[in-house]
Design a protein around this motif. Structure first.
Motif, PDB file in Angstrom:
ATOM      1  N   ASP A 125       0.818  -1.219   0.000  1.00 47.53           N
ATOM      2  CA  ASP A 125       0.000   0.000   0.000  1.00 47.53           C
ATOM      3  C   ASP A 125       0.854   1.273   0.000  1.00 47.53           C
ATOM      4  OD1 ASP A 125       0.896  -0.664   2.572  1.00 47.53           O
ATOM      5  OD2 ASP A 125      -0.795   0.336   3.547  1.00 47.53           O
ATOM      6  N   ALA A 126       2.173   1.132  -0.081  1.00 47.01           N
ATOM      7  CA  ALA A 126       3.060   2.301  -0.111  1.00 47.01           C
ATOM      8  C   ALA A 126       2.805   3.113  -1.375  1.00 47.01           C
ATOM      9  CB  ALA A 126       4.519   1.860  -0.065  1.00 47.01           C
ATOM     10  N   VAL A 127       2.903   4.440  -1.209  1.00 43.59           N
ATOM     11  CA  VAL A 127       2.670   5.340  -2.342  1.00 43.59           C
ATOM     12  C   VAL A 127       3.842   6.310  -2.483  1.00 43.59           C
ATOM     13  CG1 VAL A 127       0.153   5.193  -2.170  1.00 43.59           C
ATOM     14  CG2 VAL A 127       1.374   6.970  -0.898  1.00 43.59           C
ATOM     15  N   SER A 128       3.894   6.958  -3.627  1.00 43.71           N
ATOM     16  CA  SER A 128       4.947   7.937  -3.884  1.00 43.71           C
ATOM     17  C   SER A 128       4.988   8.965  -2.758  1.00 43.71           C
ATOM     18  CB  SER A 128       4.676   8.636  -5.212  1.00 43.71           C
ATOM     19  OG  SER A 128       5.684   9.577  -5.491  1.00 43.71           O
ATOM     20  N   GLY A 129       6.198   9.233  -2.286  1.00 46.97           N
ATOM     21  CA  GLY A 129       6.384  10.163  -1.179  1.00 46.97           C
ATOM     22  C   GLY A 129       6.581   9.475   0.160  1.00 46.97           C
ATOM     23  N   ASP A 130       6.194   8.193   0.251  1.00 49.76           N
ATOM     24  CA  ASP A 130       6.485   7.443   1.470  1.00 49.76           C
ATOM     25  C   ASP A 130       7.991   7.192   1.547  1.00 49.76           C
ATOM     26  OD1 ASP A 130       3.869   7.314   2.387  1.00 49.76           O
ATOM     27  OD2 ASP A 130       3.480   5.348   1.504  1.00 49.76           O
ATOM     28  N   GLN A 131       8.439   6.789   2.721  1.00 42.82           N
ATOM     29  CA  GLN A 131       9.861   6.567   2.964  1.00 42.82           C
ATOM     30  C   GLN A 131      10.118   5.087   3.245  1.00 42.82           C
ATOM     31  OE1 GLN A 131      12.202   9.230   3.213  1.00 42.82           O
ATOM     32  NE2 GLN A 131      10.589  10.615   2.572  1.00 42.82           N
ATOM     33  N   LEU A 132      11.242   4.572   2.765  1.00 44.66           N
ATOM     34  CA  LEU A 132      11.659   3.194   3.033  1.00 44.66           C
ATOM     35  C   LEU A 132      13.029   3.234   3.689  1.00 44.66           C
ATOM     36  CD1 LEU A 132      11.122   0.074   2.428  1.00 44.66           C
ATOM     37  CD2 LEU A 132      12.723   0.420   0.541  1.00 44.66           C
ATOM     38  N   LEU A 133      13.163   2.532   4.810  1.00 46.71           N
ATOM     39  CA  LEU A 133      14.437   2.443   5.538  1.00 46.71           C
ATOM     40  C   LEU A 133      14.811   0.976   5.671  1.00 46.71           C
ATOM     41  CD1 LEU A 133      16.751   3.479   7.364  1.00 46.71           C
ATOM     42  CD2 LEU A 133      15.090   3.579   9.236  1.00 46.71           C
ATOM     43  N   MET A 134      16.018   0.620   5.216  1.00 50.23           N
ATOM     44  CA  MET A 134      16.491  -0.764   5.293  1.00 50.23           C
ATOM     45  C   MET A 134      17.858  -0.809   5.963  1.00 50.23           C
ATOM     46  SD  MET A 134      15.346  -2.265   1.577  1.00 50.23           S
ATOM     47  CE  MET A 134      15.357  -3.979   2.130  1.00 50.23           C
ATOM     48  N   GLN A 135      18.199  -1.985   6.506  1.00 51.75           N
ATOM     49  CA  GLN A 135      19.503  -2.206   7.132  1.00 51.75           C
ATOM     50  C   GLN A 135      20.227  -3.360   6.449  1.00 51.75           C
ATOM     51  OE1 GLN A 135      16.663  -2.638   9.589  1.00 51.75           O
ATOM     52  NE2 GLN A 135      16.549  -0.427   9.464  1.00 51.75           N
ATOM     53  N   GLY A 136      21.476  -3.579   6.835  1.00 48.71           N
ATOM     54  CA  GLY A 136      22.286  -4.623   6.231  1.00 48.71           C
ATOM     55  C   GLY A 136      22.016  -6.018   6.752  1.00 48.71           C
TER      56      GLY A 136
END
Length: 192
Positions: A125-136
């Motif tokens: 459901d993510a849309v343009s302008g949302d933020q994604l944070l990932m780790q290693g």
């Protein structure tokens, strides 16, 4: 705007020490704390407690640590998708000196088992302008596939590559922001 944090949850065993041990040296701890943590959980909770709308997607095991993680997150202002894996919940052993310096050893069996298909289903459901944070902590394949999907959806992407487990050459073009400490900067670039 929603911040989607795709990362890990760990059972942390933290030993307080007068100083960090030298190579081959054994020290006696002055304190011991067992708690639920992990870079992914910690970042999600900090953002949620600061008022951001957050969804954490993570893997846990079918064990006591996984149940404790589920209970902890249920009491927080953070939406979470906890995907149970046939592994133990990841664990970190953390040595912390009185000066604040630390050394961390972590497992990533659960986090590495998290697939891009599972992650994308949890954030579809993510849309343009949302933020994604990932780790290693995730596998290279999952990290790459999720970042490519996020880019196609117009999400802004942030990566904290710790722990550094693989080459990031194919990852960097998909990343808007990077979170690094001095050791990680040196490992990835050779710069100090």
């Amino acid at each position: 705007m929603t911040l989607f944090v795709i990362g890990n949850v760990t059972e942390d065993i933290v030993f307080g020490l007068p100083r960090l041990p030298s190579d081959g040296e054994t020290l006696i701890a002055v304190s011991r704390i067992v708690d639920i943590g992990g870079k992914g959980l910690n970042q999600a909770l900090i953002a949620a407690r600061s008022g951001m709308k957050v969804r954490l997607v993570t893997a846990i095991g079918h064990d006591d640590a996984g149940r404790r993680a589920r209970d902890l997150i249920a009491a927080e202002p953070c939406d979470a998708v906890l995907i149970e894996k046939d592994t133990a919940t990841d664990q970190s052993i953390i040595a912390v000196a009185q000066s604040g310096e630390n050394r961390i050893i972590s497992s990533a069996f659960s986090a590495s088992a998290l697939s891009a298909t599972e992650v994308i289903a949890a954030i579809d459901d993510a849309v343009s302008g949302d933020q994604l944070l990932m780790q290693g902590n995730l596998s290279h394949a999952t990290t790459l596939d999720v970042l490519q999907w996020a880019r196609s959806r117009g999400l802004r992407t942030t990566v904290n590559p710790s722990p550094i487990r693989w080459d990031y050459d194919r990852i960097w073009p998909l990343v808007d922001r990077v979170i690094l400490n001095r050791t990680e900067l040196h490992a990835l670039t050779g710069c100090t």
